[in-house]
Design an enzyme around this catalytic site. Structure first.
Site, PDB file in Angstrom:
ATOM      1  N   ASP A  46       1.274  -1.188   0.389  1.00 16.04           N
ATOM      2  CA  ASP A  46       0.505  -0.402   0.658  1.00 16.04           C
ATOM      3  C   ASP A  46       0.821   1.383   0.091  1.00 16.04           C
ATOM      4  O   ASP A  46       0.520   2.356   0.588  1.00 16.04           O
ATOM      5  CB  ASP A  46      -0.723  -0.071   1.539  1.00 16.04           C
ATOM      6  CG  ASP A  46      -1.340  -1.524   1.537  1.00 16.04           C
ATOM      7  OD1 ASP A  46      -2.160  -1.419   0.306  1.00 16.04           O
ATOM      8  OD2 ASP A  46      -1.765  -1.835   2.343  1.00 16.04           O
TER       9      ASP A  46
ATOM     10  N   LYS B 147       1.688   2.171  -5.724  1.00 15.78           N
ATOM     11  CA  LYS B 147       3.048   1.518  -6.159  1.00 15.78           C
ATOM     12  C   LYS B 147       1.972   2.527  -7.675  1.00 15.78           C
ATOM     13  O   LYS B 147       2.696   3.333  -8.545  1.00 15.78           O
ATOM     14  CB  LYS B 147       3.478  -0.014  -6.459  1.00 15.78           C
ATOM     15  CG  LYS B 147       3.635  -0.101  -5.420  1.00 15.78           C
ATOM     16  CD  LYS B 147       3.791  -1.539  -4.946  1.00 15.78           C
ATOM     17  CE  LYS B 147       2.608  -2.072  -4.913  1.00 15.78           C
ATOM     18  NZ  LYS B 147       2.836  -2.398  -3.288  1.00 15.78           N
TER      19      LYS B 147
ATOM     20  N   ALA C  31      -3.971  -7.933  -4.116  1.00 20.59           N
ATOM     21  CA  ALA C  31      -3.399  -7.423  -3.652  1.00 20.59           C
ATOM     22  C   ALA C  31      -4.721  -6.251  -4.196  1.00 20.59           C
ATOM     23  O   ALA C  31      -5.612  -6.556  -3.840  1.00 20.59           O
ATOM     24  CB  ALA C  31      -2.899  -6.513  -5.586  1.00 20.59           C
ATOM     25  N   GLY C  32      -4.578  -4.947  -3.873  1.00 18.03           N
ATOM     26  CA  GLY C  32      -5.776  -3.851  -4.547  1.00 18.03           C
ATOM     27  C   GLY C  32      -4.932  -2.638  -4.559  1.00 18.03           C
ATOM     28  O   GLY C  32      -4.360  -1.442  -3.909  1.00 18.03           O
TER      29      GLY C  32
ATOM     30  N   THR D 103      -5.830   1.295  -6.371  1.00 12.63           N
ATOM     31  CA  THR D 103      -6.761   2.154  -6.709  1.00 12.63           C
ATOM     32  C   THR D 103      -6.299   3.021  -8.164  1.00 12.63           C
ATOM     33  O   THR D 103      -4.957   3.664  -7.719  1.00 12.63           O
ATOM     34  CB  THR D 103      -6.912   3.380  -5.506  1.00 12.63           C
ATOM     35  OG1 THR D 103      -6.826   2.156  -4.279  1.00 12.63           O
ATOM     36  CG2 THR D 103      -8.135   4.290  -5.465  1.00 12.63           C
TER      37      THR D 103
ATOM     38  N   GLY E  55     -11.170  -3.162   3.397  1.00 11.15           N
ATOM     39  CA  GLY E  55     -11.555  -2.014   4.254  1.00 11.15           C
ATOM     40  C   GLY E  55     -11.381  -2.681   5.877  1.00 11.15           C
ATOM     41  O   GLY E  55     -11.249  -1.962   6.243  1.00 11.15           O
ATOM     42  N   ARG E  56     -10.722  -3.417   5.970  1.00  8.82           N
ATOM     43  CA  ARG E  56      -9.483  -3.018   7.194  1.00  8.82           C
ATOM     44  C   ARG E  56      -8.577  -1.399   7.094  1.00  8.82           C
ATOM     45  O   ARG E  56      -7.998  -1.540   6.402  1.00  8.82           O
ATOM     46  CB  ARG E  56      -8.526  -4.337   7.570  1.00  8.82           C
ATOM     47  CG  ARG E  56      -9.071  -5.712   7.827  1.00  8.82           C
ATOM     48  CD  ARG E  56      -8.169  -6.265   8.261  1.00  8.82           C
ATOM     49  NE  ARG E  56      -7.450  -6.907   6.553  1.00  8.82           N
ATOM     50  CZ  ARG E  56      -6.491  -8.558   6.798  1.00  8.82           C
ATOM     51  NH1 ARG E  56      -6.256  -8.390   7.643  1.00  8.82           N
ATOM     52  NH2 ARG E  56      -5.489  -8.353   5.578  1.00  8.82           N
TER      53      ARG E  56
ATOM     54  N   ARG F 198      -5.603   0.854   8.280  1.00 13.94           N
ATOM     55  CA  ARG F 198      -3.871   0.133   8.484  1.00 13.94           C
ATOM     56  C   ARG F 198      -3.190   0.732   9.966  1.00 13.94           C
ATOM     57  O   ARG F 198      -3.629   1.742  10.285  1.00 13.94           O
ATOM     58  CB  ARG F 198      -3.149   0.622   7.349  1.00 13.94           C
ATOM     59  CG  ARG F 198      -3.756  -0.198   5.968  1.00 13.94           C
ATOM     60  CD  ARG F 198      -3.144   0.699   4.491  1.00 13.94           C
ATOM     61  NE  ARG F 198      -4.258   0.537   3.566  1.00 13.94           N
ATOM     62  CZ  ARG F 198      -4.407   0.998   2.108  1.00 13.94           C
ATOM     63  NH1 ARG F 198      -3.401   2.462   2.414  1.00 13.94           N
ATOM     64  NH2 ARG F 198      -4.925   0.474   1.569  1.00 13.94           N
TER      65      ARG F 198
END
Ligand code: IMP
Ligand code: MG
Length: 427
Positions: free
Chosen positions: A13, A16, A41-42, A44, A303-304, A306
């Site tokens: 996160d 990148k 992975a996430g 945006t 949705g946790r 960090r």
């Protein structure tokens, strides 16, 4: 700029996508390649002010003219693949070409069942996985009972392989976890339902990418997860099940190390982590909550919220070393705009001794406490700065100080979420 790797230098996160955007402003990118991980992975991606999230698809999927590649090192859930593609198509965006390696391993529904059951079984020792079946799919791969994309096109072979895999997995599910067995026919039907749509996308992606490099085309290897989540080099066992480090790019794509030109480590101006595991600079006070709030530190995939802490130069130097970084891209500097004084971890104290490098053992790392140096804040909104000289003097000092202790030069700095909110340093 033929072959460039962009990877996370911390626990993921790092933003990148911004480094990718900056690269694309000077060199049109022909291929965007994922080489490890799966739909855990996430990413945006903001296109024309609209926000899109992808978990498995490379960010190139929204770049017309670029071919997106899911290479052999990725674990592919066909269900997630088509759900993501359809989600984008429904929103009316132009989806770029997509190629999937015949050798990539498949995540079927039983992998995520096992992921979740295993986590529950671990109790207080749980890893905090995304529950998407990533770990079980990689363990099947290494255990040689995995299903590869190419297997989906031969029903006889697929059945045989599923029988072998489920034999092992069902013993575990029924005898240890007290669950119902999973039927071969059910999984067979599930996987065969994707084959017609998948077939035209499947190719030998190693050949494709090496040919592209021979022709002087630009290939961007887009990291997922990050250095400290690497199964070999991260905070084992609180890691993902693949190799997000630079070496993993070669294994995961069939492109040799001598072909890679740049390795860019993306690093936040502070640190975050989701899931369990050691994190020496983690904050449990107001500052931690402020970083979380200002930085919008909520997971894209899960949705946790960090966990947040200060910049850790020991982690940065380690990432520079194990990845052979040619440069860093420093993101989210603007999140620090309001602080009076900014601590930076320059070394650890481990069992009464000062250590400059990542401790050799996990036990020592669990005992590491940060030794901080303090920098004057700039107390100014920097989101409009576009050159290094635009930055307030204290922000320039902060960036140069990080550069001098982090083991590689800083190529770019992010000062806001927008694609244009970037400063190029050194050039
Ligand atoms: P898994 O990858 O789902 O097996 O989860 C293993 C660990 O990696 C957990 O701590 C996850 O929170 C973490 N993780 C996996 N993918 C990402 C990511 O893209 N960003 C940050 N953490 C991740
Ligand atoms: Mg992410």
């Amino acid at each position: 700029m033929p072959a460039v790797v962009v990877l996370g230098a911390q626990w993921g996160d790092e933003g990148k996508g911004k480094a990718t955007d900056l690269l694309a402003t000077t060199d049109p990118i022909d291929f965007v390649v994922r080489t490890s991980g799966g739909h855990n992975a996430g990413h945006t991606i903001v296109v024309n002010g609209e926000k899109f999230a992808t978990h498995l698809l490379p960010s190139g999927i929204l770049t017309p003219g670029a071919t997106s590649v899911i290479a052999n090192g990725v674990v592919v859930s066909p269900e997630a693949l088509f759900r993501e593609l359809d989600g984008l198509i429904e929103r009316g965006v132009e989806v770029a070409d997509l190629v999937v390696s015949a050798n990539a391993h498949v995540i079927a529904s039983y992998h995520s069942v096992i992921d979740k059951v295993t986590e529950r079984f671990l109790g207080k020792n749980q890893i905090g996985t995304t529950g998407r079946g990533i770990g079980p799919a990689y363990s099947d791969k290494v255990g040689r009972i995995g299903i590869r994309v190419a297997d989906l096109f031969d029903e006889g072979i697929l059945r045989e392989k599923l029988e072998a895999a489920l034999d092992v997995r069902n013993h575990l599910l029924t005898k240890i976890y007290n669950r119902r067995a999973i039927e071969v026919d059910t999984v067979l039907e599930e996987l065969l339902s994707y084959t017609d749509r998948l077939r035209p996308m499947v190719a030998d992606t190693s050949l494709l990418l090496n040919n592209a490099l021979d022709e002087g085309r630009t290939v961007l290897f887009e990291g997922a997860q990050a250095t400290m989540l690497d199964v070999d080099h991260g905070t084992y066992p609180f890691v993902t099940s693949s190799n997000p480090v630079a070496g993993g790019v070669c294994v995961g794509s069939g492109v040799g190390p001598t072909r890679i030109d740049r390795v860019i480590g993306v690093i936040k101006a502070y640190t975050t982590r989701v899931g369990s595991g050691p994190f020496p600079t983690e904050l449990f006070d107001e500052d931690g909550l402020e970083l979380q709030r200002i930085g919008g530190e909520i997971g894209v995939s899960t949705g946790r919220t960090r966990r947040c802490g200060w910049y850790d130069a020991v982690v940065a130097r380690y990432a520079a070393r194990v990845n052979g970084l040619t440069e860093f891209f420093l993101t989210k500097l603007d999140v620090l705009d309001s602080w009076e004084r900014i601590p930076v971890c320059v070394a650890y104290e481990v069992d009464g001794k000062r250590v400059e490098e990542m401790p050799m053992t996990q036990t020592e790392f669990h005992h590491a406490t940060p030794i901080y140096e303090y920098f004057e804040g700039w107390k100014t909104d920097i989101s409009g700065c576009r050159t290094f000289e635009d930055l307030p003097a204290n922000a320039q000092t902060y960036v140069r100080a990080l550069e001098s202790i982090s083991g590689a030069k800083i190529w770019g700095v992010g000062v806001g979420p927008g694609r244009e909110q970037t400063i190029v340093v050194n050039g």
